[in-house]
Design a protein around this motif. Structure first.
Motif, PDB file in Angstrom:
ATOM      1  N   LEU A 156      11.315 -72.522 -22.237  1.00  0.00           N
ATOM      2  CA  LEU A 156       9.873 -72.313 -22.131  1.00  0.00           C
ATOM      3  C   LEU A 156       9.436 -72.286 -20.667  1.00  0.00           C
ATOM      4  CD1 LEU A 156       8.412 -74.378 -25.106  1.00  0.00           C
ATOM      5  CD2 LEU A 156       8.958 -71.943 -24.975  1.00  0.00           C
ATOM      6  N   ALA A 157      10.117 -73.047 -19.823  1.00  0.00           N
ATOM      7  CA  ALA A 157       9.830 -72.974 -18.388  1.00  0.00           C
ATOM      8  C   ALA A 157      10.148 -71.585 -17.846  1.00  0.00           C
ATOM      9  CB  ALA A 157      10.634 -74.035 -17.639  1.00  0.00           C
ATOM     10  N   ARG A 158      11.258 -71.030 -18.289  1.00  0.00           N
ATOM     11  CA  ARG A 158      11.610 -69.665 -17.880  1.00  0.00           C
ATOM     12  C   ARG A 158      10.568 -68.669 -18.372  1.00  0.00           C
ATOM     13  NH1 ARG A 158      17.101 -68.204 -20.184  1.00  0.00           N
ATOM     14  NH2 ARG A 158      16.946 -66.443 -18.748  1.00  0.00           N
ATOM     15  N   SER A 159      10.090 -68.874 -19.592  1.00  0.00           N
ATOM     16  CA  SER A 159       9.075 -67.961 -20.126  1.00  0.00           C
ATOM     17  C   SER A 159       7.771 -68.080 -19.343  1.00  0.00           C
ATOM     18  CB  SER A 159       8.840 -68.232 -21.613  1.00  0.00           C
ATOM     19  OG  SER A 159       8.094 -69.415 -21.821  1.00  0.00           O
ATOM     20  N   LEU A 160       7.460 -69.284 -18.883  1.00  0.00           N
ATOM     21  CA  LEU A 160       6.246 -69.469 -18.081  1.00  0.00           C
ATOM     22  C   LEU A 160       6.313 -68.655 -16.791  1.00  0.00           C
ATOM     23  CD1 LEU A 160       4.231 -72.629 -17.327  1.00  0.00           C
ATOM     24  CD2 LEU A 160       5.256 -71.425 -15.401  1.00  0.00           C
ATOM     25  N   ILE A 161       7.458 -68.691 -16.129  1.00  0.00           N
ATOM     26  CA  ILE A 161       7.618 -67.945 -14.873  1.00  0.00           C
ATOM     27  C   ILE A 161       7.382 -66.455 -15.103  1.00  0.00           C
ATOM     28  CG2 ILE A 161       9.287 -67.258 -13.103  1.00  0.00           C
ATOM     29  CD1 ILE A 161      10.584 -70.082 -13.530  1.00  0.00           C
ATOM     30  N   ILE A 162       7.975 -65.934 -16.164  1.00  0.00           N
ATOM     31  CA  ILE A 162       7.813 -64.508 -16.477  1.00  0.00           C
ATOM     32  C   ILE A 162       6.376 -64.206 -16.878  1.00  0.00           C
ATOM     33  CG2 ILE A 162       8.527 -62.670 -18.055  1.00  0.00           C
ATOM     34  CD1 ILE A 162      11.266 -64.155 -18.214  1.00  0.00           C
ATOM     35  N   ALA A 163       5.799 -65.082 -17.701  1.00  0.00           N
ATOM     36  CA  ALA A 163       4.436 -64.852 -18.184  1.00  0.00           C
ATOM     37  C   ALA A 163       3.426 -64.873 -17.038  1.00  0.00           C
ATOM     38  CB  ALA A 163       4.070 -65.896 -19.235  1.00  0.00           C
ATOM     39  N   GLN A 164       3.621 -65.782 -16.083  1.00  0.00           N
ATOM     40  CA  GLN A 164       2.704 -65.826 -14.941  1.00  0.00           C
ATOM     41  C   GLN A 164       2.763 -64.527 -14.146  1.00  0.00           C
ATOM     42  OE1 GLN A 164       1.992 -70.466 -13.657  1.00  0.00           O
ATOM     43  NE2 GLN A 164       3.629 -69.367 -12.644  1.00  0.00           N
ATOM     44  N   ASP A 165       3.969 -64.027 -13.961  1.00  0.00           N
ATOM     45  CA  ASP A 165       4.119 -62.782 -13.206  1.00  0.00           C
ATOM     46  C   ASP A 165       3.465 -61.613 -13.941  1.00  0.00           C
ATOM     47  OD1 ASP A 165       5.348 -61.091 -11.071  1.00  0.00           O
ATOM     48  OD2 ASP A 165       6.468 -60.297 -12.778  1.00  0.00           O
ATOM     49  N   LEU A 166       3.710 -61.514 -15.236  1.00  0.00           N
ATOM     50  CA  LEU A 166       3.143 -60.407 -16.004  1.00  0.00           C
ATOM     51  C   LEU A 166       1.622 -60.515 -16.101  1.00  0.00           C
ATOM     52  CD1 LEU A 166       5.809 -60.110 -18.842  1.00  0.00           C
ATOM     53  CD2 LEU A 166       5.452 -58.542 -16.926  1.00  0.00           C
ATOM     54  N   ALA A 167       1.122 -61.733 -16.273  1.00  0.00           N
ATOM     55  CA  ALA A 167      -0.333 -61.915 -16.345  1.00  0.00           C
ATOM     56  C   ALA A 167      -0.997 -61.511 -15.036  1.00  0.00           C
ATOM     57  CB  ALA A 167      -0.662 -63.364 -16.688  1.00  0.00           C
ATOM     58  N   HIS A 206      -0.210 -59.167 -13.269  1.00  0.00           N
ATOM     59  CA  HIS A 206      -0.263 -57.701 -13.245  1.00  0.00           C
ATOM     60  C   HIS A 206      -1.039 -57.151 -14.448  1.00  0.00           C
ATOM     61  CE1 HIS A 206       3.177 -58.519 -10.538  1.00  0.00           C
ATOM     62  NE2 HIS A 206       2.787 -57.414  -9.932  1.00  0.00           N
ATOM     63  N   ASN A 207      -1.830 -58.028 -15.068  1.00  0.00           N
ATOM     64  CA  ASN A 207      -2.706 -57.639 -16.187  1.00  0.00           C
ATOM     65  C   ASN A 207      -1.946 -57.069 -17.383  1.00  0.00           C
ATOM     66  OD1 ASN A 207      -5.207 -58.375 -14.938  1.00  0.00           O
ATOM     67  ND2 ASN A 207      -5.021 -56.545 -13.648  1.00  0.00           N
ATOM     68  N   VAL A 208      -0.763 -57.598 -17.618  1.00  0.00           N
ATOM     69  CA  VAL A 208       0.028 -57.181 -18.778  1.00  0.00           C
ATOM     70  C   VAL A 208      -0.223 -58.161 -19.921  1.00  0.00           C
ATOM     71  CG1 VAL A 208       2.344 -56.782 -19.686  1.00  0.00           C
ATOM     72  CG2 VAL A 208       1.801 -56.151 -17.315  1.00  0.00           C
ATOM     73  N   ASP A 209      -0.851 -57.692 -20.989  1.00  0.00           N
ATOM     74  CA  ASP A 209      -1.061 -58.494 -22.208  1.00  0.00           C
ATOM     75  C   ASP A 209      -1.482 -59.924 -21.852  1.00  0.00           C
ATOM     76  OD1 ASP A 209      -1.172 -59.078 -24.870  1.00  0.00           O
ATOM     77  OD2 ASP A 209       0.919 -58.612 -25.306  1.00  0.00           O
ATOM     78  N   VAL A 210      -2.575 -60.039 -21.134  1.00  0.00           N
ATOM     79  CA  VAL A 210      -2.954 -61.299 -20.493  1.00  0.00           C
ATOM     80  C   VAL A 210      -3.133 -62.437 -21.498  1.00  0.00           C
ATOM     81  CG1 VAL A 210      -4.705 -62.455 -19.093  1.00  0.00           C
ATOM     82  CG2 VAL A 210      -3.951 -60.136 -18.502  1.00  0.00           C
ATOM     83  N   ASP A 211      -3.785 -62.181 -22.617  1.00  0.00           N
ATOM     84  CA  ASP A 211      -4.001 -63.255 -23.591  1.00  0.00           C
ATOM     85  C   ASP A 211      -2.679 -63.813 -24.106  1.00  0.00           C
ATOM     86  OD1 ASP A 211      -6.720 -63.019 -23.327  1.00  0.00           O
ATOM     87  OD2 ASP A 211      -7.003 -61.843 -25.156  1.00  0.00           O
ATOM     88  N   PHE A 212      -1.745 -62.925 -24.405  1.00  0.00           N
ATOM     89  CA  PHE A 212      -0.428 -63.356 -24.882  1.00  0.00           C
ATOM     90  C   PHE A 212       0.286 -64.178 -23.815  1.00  0.00           C
ATOM     91  CE2 PHE A 212       4.166 -62.673 -25.350  1.00  0.00           C
ATOM     92  CZ  PHE A 212       4.363 -63.067 -26.668  1.00  0.00           C
ATOM     93  N   MET A 213       0.228 -63.712 -22.569  1.00  0.00           N
ATOM     94  CA  MET A 213       0.900 -64.417 -21.481  1.00  0.00           C
ATOM     95  C   MET A 213       0.264 -65.781 -21.226  1.00  0.00           C
ATOM     96  SD  MET A 213       3.316 -62.435 -20.934  1.00  0.00           S
ATOM     97  CE  MET A 213       3.653 -60.751 -21.436  1.00  0.00           C
ATOM     98  N   GLN A 214      -1.051 -65.857 -21.316  1.00  0.00           N
ATOM     99  CA  GLN A 214      -1.718 -67.143 -21.130  1.00  0.00           C
ATOM    100  C   GLN A 214      -1.326 -68.128 -22.228  1.00  0.00           C
ATOM    101  OE1 GLN A 214      -3.340 -68.216 -18.580  1.00  0.00           O
ATOM    102  NE2 GLN A 214      -3.420 -66.281 -17.466  1.00  0.00           N
ATOM    103  N   ALA A 215      -1.126 -67.615 -23.432  1.00  0.00           N
ATOM    104  CA  ALA A 215      -0.676 -68.478 -24.527  1.00  0.00           C
ATOM    105  C   ALA A 215       0.733 -69.006 -24.253  1.00  0.00           C
ATOM    106  CB  ALA A 215      -0.715 -67.721 -25.849  1.00  0.00           C
TER     107      ALA A 215
END
Length: 258
Positions: A198-209, A211-220
């Motif tokens: 989940l820590a790894r997913s956070l790193i990826i999600a922060q980067d994608l968010a 760049h405005n990629v599926d922001v709600d999903f990434m914030q979740a």
């Protein structure tokens, strides 16, 4: 929703996502162990996969009981009766911890064949990978979520390494002391590895968010990783204490006193 209902729902979400991620990483390692073109990479992935097997089976199935129990609890009395179907999931989940090797059997495997046999080398190699993720978290955008995950991941990894040293060093000399904590060791290791994913997913999600990629999903994803760290990974140091220091109280009573 009441905050405690949200806590239960977040716990269910965090365990589910963490265990799914752990299983996916184990499956990827299995594929790499059989199909990677480099022989050394195949060997490393095989060792990683073998270490992961008792975690995926043992930790995930035990957490399925927690998730389905909360699924009943969150419905209140309606969860206990048959109309919602929640109770059926709870009853069915119990068999998962029993067949294909009970949790205790998985824990014995983790202690004996996966930790003591190689002196903890594979376990410490995994800890080294986790430490690299910690470094990535430290280099991230210094968000509150990343800082919270880093704090708990580091503490959990350190607790894990201390237990690995205990298991590797004491299995032959004091087997009862080690095996008294075998299931807690499995729970600590599974907790850590799921939290790591989940820590790894956070790193990826922060980067994608960013760049405005599926922001709600990434914030979740970010919120779930932080919740896991603060509410589940935070249990790791306590497990370490019970494993390393608690064996005597496990075996204190004679069999005829139970």
């Amino acid at each position: 929703h009441h905050p405690d209902v949200k806590r239960m729902l977040m716990t269910m979400r965090a365990y589910t996502e963490g265990c799914r991620a752990m299983a996916s990483v184990a499956a990827a390692a299995y594929d790499a162990a059989h199909h990677h073109p480099d022989a050394e990479a195949r060997k490393q992935n095989q060792a990683f996969y073998e270490f992961m097997v008792p975690l995926v089976k043992g930790y995930s199935t035990e957490m399925s009981l927690e998730v389905t129990s909360l699924g009943v609890q969150v419905h209140g009395g309606m969860g206990f009766i048959e109309e919602t179907g929640a109770a059926q999931y709870y009853r069915d989940a119990k068999i998962l911890t029993i067949y294909e090797g009970t949790t205790a059997i998985q824990a014995n495997d983790l202690v004996g064949r996966k930790t003591a046999r190689d002196g903890g080398q594979t376990a410490k190699a995994i800890a080294a990978q986790i430490e690299k993720t910690e470094a990535e978290l430290a280099k991230s955008d210094s968000s509150a979520a990343a800082a919270a995950v880093l704090k708990r991941l580091k503490a959990a990894r350190e607790a894990f390494v201390q237990v690995v040293d205990f298991v590797a060093g004491q299995t032959k000399a004091s087997p009862n002391a080690v095996f008294a904590g075998s299931v807690p060791y499995l729970m600590l290791a599974g907790n850590l590895v799921a939290g790591w994913q989940l820590a790894r997913s956070l790193i990826i999600a922060q980067d994608l968010a960013s760049h405005n990629v599926d922001v709600d999903f990434m914030q979740a994803k970010i919120a779930t990783a932080r919740f896991y760290a603060e509410h589940i990974l935070a249990k790791a140091p306590g497990l370490r204490d019970s494993i390393v220091d608690g064996a005597e109280s496990v075996t204190a009573l004679a069999a005829d006193m139970y």
